[in-house]
Scaffold this motif. Structure first.
Motif, PDB file in Angstrom:
ATOM      1  N   TYR A  92      -3.369 -10.301 -10.297  1.00 25.04           N
ATOM      2  CA  TYR A  92      -4.231 -11.106  -9.444  1.00 25.04           C
ATOM      3  C   TYR A  92      -3.635 -11.249  -8.042  1.00 25.04           C
ATOM      4  N   ALA A  93      -4.486 -11.069  -7.029  1.00 24.89           N
ATOM      5  CA  ALA A  93      -4.110 -11.291  -5.635  1.00 24.89           C
ATOM      6  C   ALA A  93      -5.242 -12.077  -4.968  1.00 24.89           C
ATOM      7  N   LEU A  94      -4.930 -12.764  -3.872  1.00 27.25           N
ATOM      8  CA  LEU A  94      -5.921 -13.638  -3.248  1.00 27.25           C
ATOM      9  C   LEU A  94      -6.918 -12.896  -2.375  1.00 27.25           C
ATOM     10  N   SER A  95      -6.476 -11.869  -1.640  1.00 26.63           N
ATOM     11  CA  SER A  95      -7.368 -11.213  -0.684  1.00 26.63           C
ATOM     12  C   SER A  95      -7.802  -9.841  -1.177  1.00 26.63           C
ATOM     13  N   ARG A  96      -8.972  -9.425  -0.707  1.00 24.04           N
ATOM     14  CA  ARG A  96      -9.491  -8.117  -1.080  1.00 24.04           C
ATOM     15  C   ARG A  96      -8.585  -7.001  -0.564  1.00 24.04           C
ATOM     16  N   LYS A  97      -8.098  -7.156   0.678  1.00 25.90           N
ATOM     17  CA  LYS A  97      -7.212  -6.135   1.248  1.00 25.90           C
ATOM     18  C   LYS A  97      -5.952  -5.992   0.412  1.00 25.90           C
ATOM     19  N   ARG A  98      -5.399  -7.121  -0.009  1.00 26.38           N
ATOM     20  CA  ARG A  98      -4.175  -7.099  -0.808  1.00 26.38           C
ATOM     21  C   ARG A  98      -4.433  -6.447  -2.173  1.00 26.38           C
ATOM     22  N   VAL A  99      -5.619  -6.682  -2.728  1.00 23.53           N
ATOM     23  CA  VAL A  99      -5.984  -6.053  -3.999  1.00 23.53           C
ATOM     24  C   VAL A  99      -5.964  -4.540  -3.858  1.00 23.53           C
ATOM     25  N   GLU A 100      -6.632  -4.019  -2.824  1.00 27.17           N
ATOM     26  CA  GLU A 100      -6.732  -2.575  -2.657  1.00 27.17           C
ATOM     27  C   GLU A 100      -5.369  -1.954  -2.352  1.00 27.17           C
ATOM     28  N   GLN A 101      -4.580  -2.610  -1.515  1.00 31.78           N
ATOM     29  CA  GLN A 101      -3.258  -2.076  -1.181  1.00 31.78           C
ATOM     30  C   GLN A 101      -2.347  -2.055  -2.404  1.00 31.78           C
ATOM     31  N   THR A 102      -2.406  -3.103  -3.216  1.00 28.97           N
ATOM     32  CA  THR A 102      -1.549  -3.173  -4.404  1.00 28.97           C
ATOM     33  C   THR A 102      -1.957  -2.138  -5.440  1.00 28.97           C
ATOM     34  N   ALA A 103      -3.258  -1.975  -5.647  1.00 25.83           N
ATOM     35  CA  ALA A 103      -3.721  -0.957  -6.592  1.00 25.83           C
ATOM     36  C   ALA A 103      -3.279   0.429  -6.144  1.00 25.83           C
ATOM     37  N   ALA A 104      -3.370   0.701  -4.839  1.00 34.09           N
ATOM     38  CA  ALA A 104      -2.941   2.001  -4.320  1.00 34.09           C
ATOM     39  C   ALA A 104      -1.447   2.212  -4.516  1.00 34.09           C
ATOM     40  N   ALA A 105      -0.649   1.160  -4.276  1.00 30.86           N
ATOM     41  CA  ALA A 105       0.800   1.266  -4.459  1.00 30.86           C
ATOM     42  C   ALA A 105       1.156   1.536  -5.918  1.00 30.86           C
ATOM     43  N   LEU A 106       0.459   0.893  -6.835  1.00 35.76           N
ATOM     44  CA  LEU A 106       0.704   1.136  -8.263  1.00 35.76           C
ATOM     45  C   LEU A 106       0.341   2.575  -8.632  1.00 35.76           C
ATOM     46  N   ARG A 107      -0.783   3.054  -8.127  1.00 37.97           N
ATOM     47  CA  ARG A 107      -1.175   4.443  -8.411  1.00 37.97           C
ATOM     48  C   ARG A 107      -0.148   5.419  -7.856  1.00 37.97           C
ATOM     49  N   ASP A 108       0.324   5.155  -6.634  1.00 36.49           N
ATOM     50  CA  ASP A 108       1.337   6.030  -6.026  1.00 36.49           C
ATOM     51  C   ASP A 108       2.613   6.072  -6.853  1.00 36.49           C
ATOM     52  N   ALA A 109       2.864   4.981  -7.578  1.00 38.44           N
ATOM     53  CA  ALA A 109       4.066   4.900  -8.408  1.00 38.44           C
ATOM     54  C   ALA A 109       3.820   5.430  -9.823  1.00 38.44           C
ATOM     55  N   GLY A 110       2.631   5.978 -10.072  1.00 37.65           N
ATOM     56  CA  GLY A 110       2.352   6.574 -11.374  1.00 37.65           C
ATOM     57  C   GLY A 110       1.706   5.655 -12.385  1.00 37.65           C
ATOM     58  N   VAL A 111       1.255   4.477 -11.932  1.00 42.70           N
ATOM     59  CA  VAL A 111       0.577   3.538 -12.828  1.00 42.70           C
ATOM     60  C   VAL A 111      -0.931   3.777 -12.740  1.00 42.70           C
ATOM     61  N   ASP A 112      -1.603   3.817 -13.871  1.00 41.59           N
ATOM     62  CA  ASP A 112      -3.052   3.999 -13.901  1.00 41.59           C
ATOM     63  C   ASP A 112      -3.706   2.677 -13.524  1.00 41.59           C
ATOM     64  N   ALA A 113      -3.987   2.493 -12.224  1.00 44.44           N
ATOM     65  CA  ALA A 113      -4.457   1.203 -11.718  1.00 44.44           C
ATOM     66  C   ALA A 113      -5.789   1.353 -11.001  1.00 44.44           C
ATOM     67  N   VAL A 114      -6.636   0.328 -11.130  1.00 49.56           N
ATOM     68  CA  VAL A 114      -7.923   0.280 -10.436  1.00 49.56           C
ATOM     69  C   VAL A 114      -8.039  -1.053  -9.708  1.00 49.56           C
ATOM     70  N   ALA A 115      -8.842  -1.058  -8.644  1.00 48.74           N
ATOM     71  CA  ALA A 115      -9.062  -2.287  -7.870  1.00 48.74           C
ATOM     72  C   ALA A 115     -10.410  -2.889  -8.227  1.00 48.74           C
ATOM     73  N   TYR A 116     -10.497  -4.223  -8.160  1.00 50.21           N
ATOM     74  CA  TYR A 116     -11.754  -4.922  -8.453  1.00 50.21           C
ATOM     75  C   TYR A 116     -11.839  -6.166  -7.579  1.00 50.21           C
ATOM     76  N   HIS A 117     -12.879  -6.227  -6.750  1.00 49.81           N
ATOM     77  CA  HIS A 117     -13.180  -7.460  -6.024  1.00 49.81           C
ATOM     78  C   HIS A 117     -14.645  -7.431  -5.618  1.00 49.81           C
ATOM     79  N   ALA A 118     -15.174  -8.575  -5.222  1.00 50.83           N
ATOM     80  CA  ALA A 118     -16.606  -8.724  -4.976  1.00 50.83           C
ATOM     81  C   ALA A 118     -17.101  -7.890  -3.810  1.00 50.83           C
ATOM     82  N   GLY A 119     -16.201  -7.438  -2.929  1.00 56.65           N
ATOM     83  CA  GLY A 119     -16.620  -6.657  -1.776  1.00 56.65           C
ATOM     84  C   GLY A 119     -16.807  -5.179  -2.056  1.00 56.65           C
ATOM     85  N   LEU A 120     -16.432  -4.729  -3.228  1.00 59.72           N
ATOM     86  CA  LEU A 120     -16.591  -3.314  -3.577  1.00 59.72           C
ATOM     87  C   LEU A 120     -18.025  -3.045  -4.024  1.00 59.72           C
ATOM     88  N   PRO A 121     -18.505  -1.812  -3.850  1.00 61.41           N
ATOM     89  CA  PRO A 121     -19.858  -1.479  -4.333  1.00 61.41           C
ATOM     90  C   PRO A 121     -19.984  -1.744  -5.825  1.00 61.41           C
TER      91      PRO A 121
END
Length: 614
Positions: A238-267
């Motif tokens: 859990y993160a507070l901001s949408r930007k932080r959600v997307e950045q964290t999910a990307a960092a996890l993916r870059d590190a080899g973790v199967d991660a997805v982002a979810y927040h109300a601003g996404l399609p």
């Protein structure tokens, strides 16, 4: 379904595949089956759903379940149908022909369970429509949403009190996993359940290990925690901001973790894909704002991590409660620092609420900060907060109990900091954020310092022996315990009335020794040490583990074919029991928890083939 009342025990074993009720389930179910109203406070994973599903099946008519999220409705309807129960939902996701089919099934008495959103009940024509059918009971799930001063208030819940007037002879059951004594009273009053019987289970989730670490580099700490302790396992971040959600999910993916982002601003299609992958695939980590989670019924979430401070203890407890619904060992991990405190104070100060609302939000935040700064058992604090005052002093399964913090007398540095804050107000007529006060204490010169003549203060350079990180730890603690206030957009520090006894030497300030430790604090992924706690299948022998993996592969294929999450077919605990006992007959399969008659008929032959290695 119409007819005579069915026996709850027969439904438990024959439909759901369980031999015994848990806790107060049986008492709750038999009370509602007999026509009584009930208020049920039970932790996530405690089996709340059965408390209304079994009475809905047992009683004549259709059980109406008022649930706040479409995702929860969909999953529970699919799970009930796979168990042989006639269930449906009426919500905005239905096409017109689907809605007509559900409405016809209800009016014809063909449904055991019908899910509705609370706002649907207030839509024109809904009450009249429901009165044309036979209702077995009303179940109000997530009932804490009726609390106007709670953490998750929803106005539509206030209208649910009218059920008592419209259907005075239909039993009602209100259920929640998060309710303080005050919220419990609000549920009772606002839903007109004054004559209801109350069932209050312990809020303790003994299988969850709580850990709160000082925030240094939250993203690096999170990566260390996920990859070091939960590689390949499902989790929620859990993160507070949408930007932080997307950045964290990307960092996890870059590190080899199967991660997805979810927040109300996404399609919508992106959100649906993220949720579907999380629910139906193994080992997916979802990074989300708090818009994600309520109603998520995935049982094998092995961890919930927060990289930003939750706004309330209720919110934190509800979010962490999404871990380990299957009862297997799981973790709740939180990194928090001074910036979190300042940010939350700013949110409150700049919000649209009136004075009473801001005061309530501040009260919630203060309790959350007290949990973070606590030097006693985390679980004990949580249970005390929810009204359980007899909790043991040491739970043995939180960071404080596993690795007790050493306390340090921080009265002198606290006096130094408080004196600096007061002197900048009195002698310079200005207020500053933490950074300027720390510069004064450490004697760090700059053009701004010279211009403001801060180097002339009597507290200049008196704390040079401690680092910036150490001083920020002191600031964080004093803000958390209410000796300092962080005000306004810039988080300027201001002493509270409670600081005066400390300045006079009448009260002592104790904080964790780690705050002023000179050891490196760059890690923080985990401070607990020891071996990783086992999950549902980790106690199996190597041979049994191979069988478990074969069963998981079969389940994944079966779930994909049916378009449902794997746990709707069978949970991990059922697969582990199958691998451990390796039944060879239909009768032996029925003895496994989670396998009822309908699932035996649907999956029994295939499971026996997998167990036989075919």
């Amino acid at each position: 379904m119409t007819g005579t009342v069915r026996d709850p025990q027969e439904i438990l074993s024959g439909v759901f595949g369980y031999s015994d009720f848990r806790g107060e389930q049986e008492a709750i179910i038999r009370h509602v089956v007999a026509g009584g109203d009930a208020v049920v406070l039970m932790p996530t994973g405690g089996g709340k759903s059965l408390c209304y599903q079994i009475p809905a099946i047992a009683r004549e008519g259709t059980g109406i379940v008022l649930s706040p999220l479409v995702a929860l409705m969909h999953d529970q309807v699919m799970a009930l149908r796979l168990a042989g129960v006639s269930a449906a939902a009426l919500n905005s996701s239905l096409a017109p022909e689907e809605r007509r089919a559900v409405e016809a099934a209800y009016l014809d008495g063909e449904l055991d369970v019908l899910y509705l959103a609370p706002e649907q009940l207030s839509a024109p024509g809904t009450v009249e429509f429901l009165k044309r059918g036979k209702i077995a009971l009303f179940a109000i799930d997530e009932a804490h949403c009726v609390s106007q001063w709670g953490h998750d208030f929803r106005p539509d819940y206030l209208r649910l009190g009218a059920l008592a007037t419209e259907w005075p002879d239909v039993p009602r059951i209100a259920l929640t996993a998060t309710a303080t004594p005050e919220t419990h009273r609000e549920i009772t009053e606002r839903l007109h359940l004054g004559e209801a019987r109350h069932f209050v289970s312990s809020f303790d989730r003994a299988n969850i290990r709580y850990q709160i670490v000082p925030k240094q580099n939250a993203r690096a700490q999170l990566l260390s925690f996920v990859k070091g302790e939960h590689a390949g396992e499902a989790g929620i971040v859990y993160a507070l901001s949408r930007k932080r959600v997307e950045q964290t999910a990307a960092a996890l993916r870059d590190a080899g973790v199967d991660a997805v982002a979810y927040h109300a601003g996404l399609p919508a299609d992106v959100r649906l894909n993220a949720q579907t992958r999380f629910l139906r695939e193994d080992g997916v980590v979802v990074v989300a704002t708090i818009a994600f989670g309520m109603g998520i019924d995935k049982p094998d979430v092995r961890f919930v991590a927060h990289i930003d401070l939750p706004k309330s203890v209720e919110g934190y407890y509800q979010e962490t409660g999404r871990a380990g619904r299957d009862g297997a060992p799981s973790e709740a991990w939180l990194a928090y620092g001074l910036a979190d405190v300042v940010q939350q104070r700013q949110f409150i100060d700049s919000g649209d609420g009136d004075q009473a609302t801001r005061a309530n939000q501040t009260r919630h935040l203060d309790h959350m900060l007290a949990l973070c700064e606590s030097v006693t058992c985390r679980r004990r604090y949580l249970l005390n907060y929810f009204g359980e005052l007899d909790a043991p002093e040491n739970c043995g399964n939180c960071d404080v109990c596993i690795d007790p913090p050493k306390l340090w007398d921080a009265t002198i540095p606290s006096q130094m900091l408080l004196s600096t804050v007061i002197r900048t107000q009195n002698e310079r007529g200005r207020t500053y954020a933490a950074g300027q006060h720390i510069d004064v204490l450490r004697g760090v010169g700059s053009e701004r310092v010279t211009q403001m003549r801060l180097d002339e203060l009597s507290t200049w350079n008196i704390g040079a022996e401690w680092s910036v990180a150490q001083w920020r730890g002191v600031v964080r603690h004093l803000v958390a315990v209410g000796l300092l206030e962080a005000r306004g957009e810039w988080g300027v520090l201001w002493p509270s009335e409670a600081a005066k006894p400390v300045l006079r030497g009448e009260e002592q300030v104790l904080m964790r020794e780690e705050v002023m430790s000179r050891a490196s604090a760059s890690g923080g992924g985990s401070r607990l040490g020891g071996t990783k706690r086992s999950a549902a299948a980790a106690d199996l022998t190597p041979e049994q583990a191979e069988v478990f993996e074969r069963l998981r592969l079969w389940r994944a294929a079966e779930a994909k074919e049916q378009g449902v999450p794997g746990y709707v077919v069978f949970g991990d605990a059922t697969l582990a029991a199958l691998a451990a006992h390796q039944p060879t007959s239909d009768e032996a399969l029925l003895a496994i928890n989670g396998i009822g008659q309908v699932k035996l008929e649907r999956y029994g032959e295939a499971v026996l083939r997998v167990l036989a290695g075919e």
